[in-house]
Design a protein around this motif. Structure first.
Motif, PDB file in Angstrom:
ATOM      1  N   GLN A 213       0.845  -1.208   0.000  1.00  0.00           N
ATOM      2  CA  GLN A 213       0.000   0.000   0.000  1.00  0.00           C
ATOM      3  C   GLN A 213       0.874   1.249   0.000  1.00  0.00           C
ATOM      4  O   GLN A 213       0.613   2.213  -0.713  1.00  0.00           O
ATOM      5  N   LEU A 214       1.936   1.207   0.813  1.00  0.00           N
ATOM      6  CA  LEU A 214       2.825   2.375   0.896  1.00  0.00           C
ATOM      7  C   LEU A 214       3.553   2.573  -0.427  1.00  0.00           C
ATOM      8  O   LEU A 214       3.680   3.704  -0.932  1.00  0.00           O
ATOM      9  N   TRP A 215       4.023   1.475  -1.013  1.00  0.00           N
ATOM     10  CA  TRP A 215       4.754   1.547  -2.295  1.00  0.00           C
ATOM     11  C   TRP A 215       3.868   2.193  -3.362  1.00  0.00           C
ATOM     12  O   TRP A 215       4.307   3.079  -4.108  1.00  0.00           O
ATOM     13  N   GLU A 216       2.607   1.758  -3.410  1.00  0.00           N
ATOM     14  CA  GLU A 216       1.657   2.332  -4.380  1.00  0.00           C
ATOM     15  C   GLU A 216       1.459   3.820  -4.100  1.00  0.00           C
ATOM     16  O   GLU A 216       1.495   4.645  -5.008  1.00  0.00           O
ATOM     17  N   SER A 217       1.247   4.170  -2.826  1.00  0.00           N
ATOM     18  CA  SER A 217       0.937   5.584  -2.571  1.00  0.00           C
ATOM     19  C   SER A 217       2.158   6.481  -2.770  1.00  0.00           C
ATOM     20  O   SER A 217       2.007   7.687  -2.942  1.00  0.00           O
ATOM     21  N   LEU A 218       3.361   5.896  -2.796  1.00  0.00           N
ATOM     22  CA  LEU A 218       4.554   6.695  -3.098  1.00  0.00           C
ATOM     23  C   LEU A 218       4.821   6.763  -4.604  1.00  0.00           C
ATOM     24  O   LEU A 218       5.793   7.377  -5.044  1.00  0.00           O
ATOM     25  N   GLY A 219       3.984   6.066  -5.409  1.00  0.00           N
ATOM     26  CA  GLY A 219       4.181   6.060  -6.859  1.00  0.00           C
ATOM     27  C   GLY A 219       5.195   5.026  -7.308  1.00  0.00           C
ATOM     28  O   GLY A 219       5.930   5.253  -8.259  1.00  0.00           O
ATOM     29  N   ARG A 220       5.249   3.887  -6.607  1.00  0.00           N
ATOM     30  CA  ARG A 220       6.115   2.747  -6.942  1.00  0.00           C
ATOM     31  C   ARG A 220       7.589   3.127  -7.117  1.00  0.00           C
ATOM     32  O   ARG A 220       8.183   2.915  -8.192  1.00  0.00           O
ATOM     33  N   PRO A 221       8.206   3.720  -6.094  1.00  0.00           N
ATOM     34  CA  PRO A 221       9.629   4.097  -6.231  1.00  0.00           C
ATOM     35  C   PRO A 221      10.544   2.879  -6.372  1.00  0.00           C
ATOM     36  O   PRO A 221      10.235   1.795  -5.887  1.00  0.00           O
ATOM     37  N   ASP A 222      11.673   3.072  -7.034  1.00  0.00           N
ATOM     38  CA  ASP A 222      12.716   2.051  -7.164  1.00  0.00           C
ATOM     39  C   ASP A 222      14.048   2.741  -6.874  1.00  0.00           C
ATOM     40  O   ASP A 222      14.440   3.643  -7.621  1.00  0.00           O
ATOM     41  N   PRO A 223      14.764   2.389  -5.810  1.00  0.00           N
ATOM     42  CA  PRO A 223      14.415   1.323  -4.877  1.00  0.00           C
ATOM     43  C   PRO A 223      13.354   1.774  -3.876  1.00  0.00           C
ATOM     44  O   PRO A 223      13.231   2.970  -3.577  1.00  0.00           O
ATOM     45  N   PHE A 224      12.628   0.793  -3.372  1.00  0.00           N
ATOM     46  CA  PHE A 224      11.697   0.997  -2.273  1.00  0.00           C
ATOM     47  C   PHE A 224      12.384   0.362  -1.063  1.00  0.00           C
ATOM     48  O   PHE A 224      12.553  -0.855  -1.010  1.00  0.00           O
ATOM     49  N   VAL A 225      12.828   1.205  -0.142  1.00  0.00           N
ATOM     50  CA  VAL A 225      13.673   0.709   0.958  1.00  0.00           C
ATOM     51  C   VAL A 225      12.831   0.498   2.213  1.00  0.00           C
ATOM     52  O   VAL A 225      12.103   1.398   2.638  1.00  0.00           O
ATOM     53  N   VAL A 226      12.929  -0.688   2.772  1.00  0.00           N
ATOM     54  CA  VAL A 226      12.273  -0.977   4.048  1.00  0.00           C
ATOM     55  C   VAL A 226      13.368  -1.289   5.057  1.00  0.00           C
ATOM     56  O   VAL A 226      14.129  -2.239   4.874  1.00  0.00           O
ATOM     57  N   ALA A 227      13.476  -0.450   6.089  1.00  0.00           N
ATOM     58  CA  ALA A 227      14.464  -0.686   7.142  1.00  0.00           C
ATOM     59  C   ALA A 227      13.716  -1.247   8.343  1.00  0.00           C
ATOM     60  O   ALA A 227      12.895  -0.556   8.953  1.00  0.00           O
TER      61      ALA A 227
ATOM     62  N   LEU B  64      20.773   2.813  10.417  1.00  0.00           N
ATOM     63  CA  LEU B  64      20.000   3.213   9.232  1.00  0.00           C
ATOM     64  C   LEU B  64      20.901   3.873   8.196  1.00  0.00           C
ATOM     65  O   LEU B  64      21.895   4.512   8.556  1.00  0.00           O
ATOM     66  N   PRO B  65      20.537   3.777   6.905  1.00  0.00           N
ATOM     67  CA  PRO B  65      21.266   4.569   5.902  1.00  0.00           C
ATOM     68  C   PRO B  65      20.937   6.050   6.104  1.00  0.00           C
ATOM     69  O   PRO B  65      19.995   6.380   6.814  1.00  0.00           O
ATOM     70  N   ARG B  66      21.749   6.911   5.446  1.00  0.00           N
ATOM     71  CA  ARG B  66      21.544   8.353   5.659  1.00  0.00           C
ATOM     72  C   ARG B  66      20.203   8.841   5.146  1.00  0.00           C
ATOM     73  O   ARG B  66      19.603   9.757   5.696  1.00  0.00           O
ATOM     74  N   SER B  67      19.711   8.206   4.075  1.00  0.00           N
ATOM     75  CA  SER B  67      18.468   8.676   3.476  1.00  0.00           C
ATOM     76  C   SER B  67      17.772   7.507   2.787  1.00  0.00           C
ATOM     77  O   SER B  67      18.435   6.629   2.235  1.00  0.00           O
ATOM     78  N   LEU B  68      16.443   7.495   2.815  1.00  0.00           N
ATOM     79  CA  LEU B  68      15.722   6.424   2.127  1.00  0.00           C
ATOM     80  C   LEU B  68      14.331   6.884   1.723  1.00  0.00           C
ATOM     81  O   LEU B  68      13.741   7.768   2.339  1.00  0.00           O
ATOM     82  N   THR B  69      13.827   6.257   0.658  1.00  0.00           N
ATOM     83  CA  THR B  69      12.431   6.421   0.281  1.00  0.00           C
ATOM     84  C   THR B  69      11.775   5.077   0.539  1.00  0.00           C
ATOM     85  O   THR B  69      12.200   4.062  -0.033  1.00  0.00           O
ATOM     86  N   GLY B  70      10.795   5.051   1.421  1.00  0.00           N
ATOM     87  CA  GLY B  70      10.164   3.789   1.787  1.00  0.00           C
ATOM     88  C   GLY B  70       9.689   3.821   3.219  1.00  0.00           C
ATOM     89  O   GLY B  70       8.987   4.757   3.611  1.00  0.00           O
ATOM     90  N   ALA B  71      10.095   2.832   4.004  1.00  0.00           N
ATOM     91  CA  ALA B  71       9.569   2.734   5.365  1.00  0.00           C
ATOM     92  C   ALA B  71      10.653   2.354   6.358  1.00  0.00           C
ATOM     93  O   ALA B  71      11.545   1.571   6.051  1.00  0.00           O
ATOM     94  N   VAL B  72      10.545   2.923   7.537  1.00  0.00           N
ATOM     95  CA  VAL B  72      11.294   2.422   8.693  1.00  0.00           C
ATOM     96  C   VAL B  72      10.252   1.745   9.568  1.00  0.00           C
ATOM     97  O   VAL B  72       9.273   2.381   9.968  1.00  0.00           O
ATOM     98  N   ILE B  73      10.417   0.442   9.800  1.00  0.00           N
ATOM     99  CA  ILE B  73       9.457  -0.258  10.649  1.00  0.00           C
ATOM    100  C   ILE B  73      10.209  -0.831  11.855  1.00  0.00           C
ATOM    101  O   ILE B  73      11.400  -1.136  11.768  1.00  0.00           O
ATOM    102  N   ALA B  74       9.512  -0.955  12.966  1.00  0.00           N
ATOM    103  CA  ALA B  74      10.179  -1.463  14.175  1.00  0.00           C
ATOM    104  C   ALA B  74       9.151  -2.197  15.021  1.00  0.00           C
ATOM    105  O   ALA B  74       8.201  -1.585  15.516  1.00  0.00           O
ATOM    106  N   ASN B  75       9.319  -3.506  15.125  1.00  0.00           N
ATOM    107  CA  ASN B  75       8.425  -4.286  15.980  1.00  0.00           C
ATOM    108  C   ASN B  75       9.132  -4.582  17.298  1.00  0.00           C
ATOM    109  O   ASN B  75      10.199  -5.214  17.300  1.00  0.00           O
ATOM    110  N   GLU B  76       8.545  -4.130  18.377  1.00  0.00           N
ATOM    111  CA  GLU B  76       9.096  -4.346  19.721  1.00  0.00           C
ATOM    112  C   GLU B  76      10.553  -3.897  19.840  1.00  0.00           C
ATOM    113  O   GLU B  76      11.354  -4.558  20.480  1.00  0.00           O
TER     114      GLU B  76
END
Ligand SMILES: C[S@@+](CC[C@H](N)C(=O)[O-])C[C@H]1O[C@@H](n2cnc3c(N)ncnc32)[C@H](O)[C@@H]1O
Length: 371
Positions: A66-80, A156-168
């Motif tokens: 859903q996030l990838w779509e709403s960002l306009g399908r970026p490449d790369p799509f980075v998930v940290a 984390l990398p210095r910059s990213l387009t995508g998501a930073v997720i953190a479970n617990e």
């Protein structure tokens, strides 16, 4: 006897803040709980949503799409995936084969080297550890349809387009313990005790803490967590997301609610799937965590969306997946094959992930950047 790293820090009557103590007890590269093999999982010390089974990762994969779509399908799509532990969530996202996979750079960001060493296992597309400029490049260069790629990192990398997720993750970041005393505030510090163990002492808290505790409605005299490191972490994560989201899953509540729990009920220790002992006993031998004070976390950056985990998973379609699982199991229960067993397990996983007394009550906070 105190482990040598703590004995050194406390020699000659020295004192360390509670957060410094946690940093040494949990993350010291030689003697810390996570260096000594502490981890999430059935064979570990505590069970988290990714460790319940693959369903959580399948739903996170939908959220990422859903996030990838709403960002306009970026490449790369980075998930940290920060605090990736042994990498179970990454494996489930890969198996779910999300639509974003061809553009997906999935970074398993994990502080503990012993857990980073587990990432390669069962993770096709894992390209190794990346640090510094190499990591920044991986988060920057388009994959041209060659994804998914998985890499481990310590930060984390210095910059990213995508998501930073953190479970617990946030419950596991070092926190201070503070209380209001009239117009002032106190914090706990840790010292060496006469019996060779550790003791906690109250001392004056840094400037500004009393005002914030009063504003949060914390009653006088009650010890509460002060998650300064989690606040710092959030600020740094938001700076690095050029466009996208930061999404955290954790147990937590407003500070005043935590203050109402008897006997420091917001402070938990774990060892081998059982509750551990007193947090100052056996440093390095048990996990020490605190419910996340979600109002403090948002003092600098109010979240754009706050839901329970059960609500989020329902919004992502968990109920339909369960119905489907029940149907498949019903059709094949007489002679169950692997698919039937997976379908039955999905039903059980969903119950655990949405349990209002357990994982379902976790809070999911989202911050959006350029969305
Ligand atoms: C409670 S575990 C959760 C593991 C996994 N996310 C899960 O849900 O099963 C927290 C993890 O965060 C890691 N961690 C703690 N501080 C970190 C930091 N600043 N950066 C990256 N990882 C960190 C710990 O080593 C530990 O593996």
């Amino acid at each position: 006897m105190l482990p040598p790293h703590l004995a050194r820090r406390l020699s000659g009557g020295g004192a360390i803040t509670f957060a410094e103590y946690l940093d040494l007890a949990l993350y010291d590269p030689q003697h810390g709980f996570y260096a000594a093999g502490g981890r999430a999982g059935v064979r570990g010390d505590f069970l988290t949503s990714p460790e319940v089974g693959p369903l959580f990762g399948a739903l996170v994969a939908r959220m990422l799409d859903q996030l990838w779509e709403s960002l306009g399908r970026p490449d790369p799509f980075v998930v940290a995936d920060v605090g990736a532990g042994p990498g179970t969530l990454a494996r489930a996202v890969r198996v779910a084969d999300p639509a974003c996979a061809p553009a997906l750079v999935y970074l398993l960001v994990e502080r503990s080297a012993s857990q980073r060493a587990m990432h390669a296992e069962h993770l096709p597309g894992w390209v190794g550890e990346r640090h510094g400029e190499q990591l920044d490049q991986l988060a920057r260069d388009p994959l041209g349809g060659g994804g998914p790629r998985f890499a481990s990192a310590a930060a984390l990398p210095r910059s990213l387009t995508g998501a930073v997720i953190a479970n617990e993750l946030l419950d596991n970041l070092p926190f201070e313990v503070v209380r209001l005393r009239g117009d002032a505030a106190e914090e706990l510090v840790v010292v060496a005790a006469d019996d060779g163990g550790l003791a906690a002492q109250a001392t004056a808290a840094p400037a500004g803490v009393a005002e914030e505790l009063a504003r949060l409605g914390v009653p006088d005299g009650v010890w509460v967590p002060w998650p300064a490191e989690a606040r710092r972490w959030l600020g740094q994560a938001l700076v690095r997301v050029r466009r996208g989201a930061v999404v955290v899953f954790d147990y937590g509540a407003p500070t005043a609610e935590l203050a109402g729990r008897p006997e420091l009920g917001w402070l938990r220790t774990f060892r081998g799937h059982d509750r551990g002992g007193h947090p100052l006993d056996d440093p390095g031998g048990q996990d020490i965590t605190a419910d996340v004070a979600i109002d403090q976390l948002q003092l600098d950056h109010p979240a754009d969306r706050v839901r329970s985990q059960a609500r989020l998973l329902r919004d992502l379609g968990i109920d339909e997946l369960v119905q489907d699982g029940r149907r498949v199991w019903g059709e094949r229960a007489a002679a169950p094959d692997l698919e039937a067993l997976r379908a039955r397990s999905r039903v059980r996983e969903a119950e655990a992930l949405t349990d209002p007394e357990g994982l379902g009550a976790f809070v999911v906070l989202e911050w959006h950047v350029g969305l």
